[in-house]
Design an enzyme around this catalytic site. Sequence first.
Site, short mmCIF file in Angstrom:
data_model
loop_
_atom_site.label_atom_id
_atom_site.label_comp_id
_atom_site.label_asym_id
_atom_site.label_seq_id
_atom_site.Cartn_x
_atom_site.Cartn_y
_atom_site.Cartn_z
N LYS A 167 0.84 -1.20 0.00
CA LYS A 167 0.00 0.00 0.00
C LYS A 167 0.88 1.25 0.00
O LYS A 167 1.66 1.47 0.91
CB LYS A 167 -0.92 0.01 1.22
CG LYS A 167 -1.88 1.20 1.21
CD LYS A 167 -2.96 1.05 2.25
CE LYS A 167 -2.56 1.46 3.64
NZ LYS A 167 -2.35 2.92 3.81
N ASP B 112 -3.33 4.31 -2.23
CA ASP B 112 -4.28 4.76 -1.21
C ASP B 112 -4.27 6.28 -1.14
O ASP B 112 -3.63 6.87 -0.27
CB ASP B 112 -3.87 4.12 0.13
CG ASP B 112 -4.77 4.52 1.28
OD1 ASP B 112 -5.89 5.01 1.04
OD2 ASP B 112 -4.35 4.32 2.44
N LYS C 2 -7.38 8.09 -1.65
CA LYS C 2 -8.75 8.50 -1.24
C LYS C 2 -9.24 9.73 -2.00
O LYS C 2 -9.45 10.80 -1.43
CB LYS C 2 -8.80 8.74 0.27
CG LYS C 2 -8.40 7.53 1.10
CD LYS C 2 -8.60 7.77 2.58
CE LYS C 2 -8.20 6.59 3.43
NZ LYS C 2 -6.75 6.32 3.45
N ASP D 151 -13.48 14.69 -5.07
CA ASP D 151 -13.55 15.99 -5.74
C ASP D 151 -14.77 15.95 -6.67
O ASP D 151 -15.57 15.00 -6.59
CB ASP D 151 -12.24 16.24 -6.51
CG ASP D 151 -11.91 17.73 -6.66
OD1 ASP D 151 -12.84 18.52 -6.98
OD2 ASP D 151 -10.75 18.11 -6.47
N THR E 249 -12.75 5.40 9.82
CA THR E 249 -12.88 4.80 11.16
C THR E 249 -12.46 5.78 12.26
O THR E 249 -12.73 5.54 13.43
CB THR E 249 -12.05 3.52 11.28
OG1 THR E 249 -10.72 3.82 10.88
CG2 THR E 249 -12.60 2.41 10.43
N ARG F 231 2.84 -2.14 10.80
CA ARG F 231 3.87 -2.33 11.81
C ARG F 231 4.05 -3.74 12.36
O ARG F 231 5.18 -4.11 12.69
CB ARG F 231 3.65 -1.31 12.94
CG ARG F 231 4.02 0.10 12.50
CD ARG F 231 3.40 1.15 13.37
NE ARG F 231 1.93 1.19 13.22
CZ ARG F 231 1.15 2.02 13.88
NH1 ARG F 231 1.67 2.87 14.73
NH2 ARG F 231 -0.16 2.01 13.67
O1 C5P Z 1 0.97 -0.16 11.05
P1 C5P Z 1 -0.50 -0.46 10.92
O2 C5P Z 1 -0.79 -1.93 10.75
O3 C5P Z 1 -1.33 0.17 12.02
O4 C5P Z 1 -0.91 0.25 9.54
C1 C5P Z 1 -2.20 0.21 9.05
C2 C5P Z 1 -2.33 0.98 7.77
O5 C5P Z 1 -3.72 1.04 7.45
C3 C5P Z 1 -1.83 2.42 7.82
O6 C5P Z 1 -1.35 2.76 6.52
C4 C5P Z 1 -3.09 3.20 8.14
O7 C5P Z 1 -3.05 4.51 7.64
C5 C5P Z 1 -4.16 2.38 7.42
N1 C5P Z 1 -5.49 2.53 8.01
C6 C5P Z 1 -5.79 2.19 9.32
N2 C5P Z 1 -7.02 2.33 9.82
C7 C5P Z 1 -7.98 2.83 9.03
C8 C5P Z 1 -7.73 3.17 7.72
C9 C5P Z 1 -6.44 3.01 7.24
O8 C5P Z 1 -4.92 1.73 10.04
N3 C5P Z 1 -9.18 2.93 9.53
#
Ligand code: C5P
Length: 240
Positions: A34, A61, A63, A66, A125, A218
């Site tokens: 992503k 990603d 989003k 417009d 979210t 992560r």
């Molecule tokens: O490191 P981690 O697993 O938390 O990363 C999750 C990814 O998903 C990040 O790029 C974050 O911006 C994205 N994301 C999220 N929760 C959301 C929408 C997107 O963690 N509701």
Amino acid sequence: MQAKDRIILALDVDTKAQALNLVKELKDQVGAFKVGMQLFNSEGPAIVEEINDLGGQVFVDLKLHDIPNTVGAAGRVLTRLNALMFNLHAAGGREMMRKLAAEVADEANILAISPPLTLAVTVLTSISADDLVNDMLIKDYELTDVVVNWALMAKECNISGVVCSPREIQAIRSACGQDFKIVTPGIRPEWAAKNDQKRITTPSEAVRLGADYIVIGRPITAAENPKAAAIRIIEELEAI
Ligand code: C5P
């Protein structure tokens, strides 16, 4: 679909060097990478091609949100990047989503490529039920009802699927059917740190609930051994 293909690794880094190192290390353990606003705005669209050249697929990603003409044109040029998927905000409305879906289909046709999947973000979210009422002035509806209705609207507009919270997977799956793609972040294996994620689901639980793809950052990228962490997640998915 193979278990590995369900995993989308979030490349939440600034530089091409960091991103491509992760791609080289993990391309055989994940289905896609992503590229979000951070990396795309830092390195530009060429990063997508570079990941493709290394054998990785990409979820762009950005989003989009417009007027229909602008989002349609952005969808047309994004289709040329050969990404696996990219997204837009359902809040932009029906006309915007229809225009994007039509432009993507036309451009893929011209290029003789299979079109990228298009995904709608319903309610972010990070927006709470209170925010929905107090800031967005959406009253008299439960948050989940708004999410499911916007997912249905996206489907009617020929958008391929949605990005949603794990807690919304089941409702969207039952309303929108088996072919509608569901991508979910907020994933944490039991053995991983939660970091700043609050409402989390394990990889296997998300897939059991009906997700097609899970976005993970992560738990893999910050692991002592990222490849071993990814393999552990694949094994968890294969055991379902
Ligand atoms: O490191 P981690 O697993 O938390 O990363 C999750 C990814 O998903 C990040 O790029 C974050 O911006 C994205 N994301 C999220 N929760 C959301 C929408 C997107 O963690 N509701």
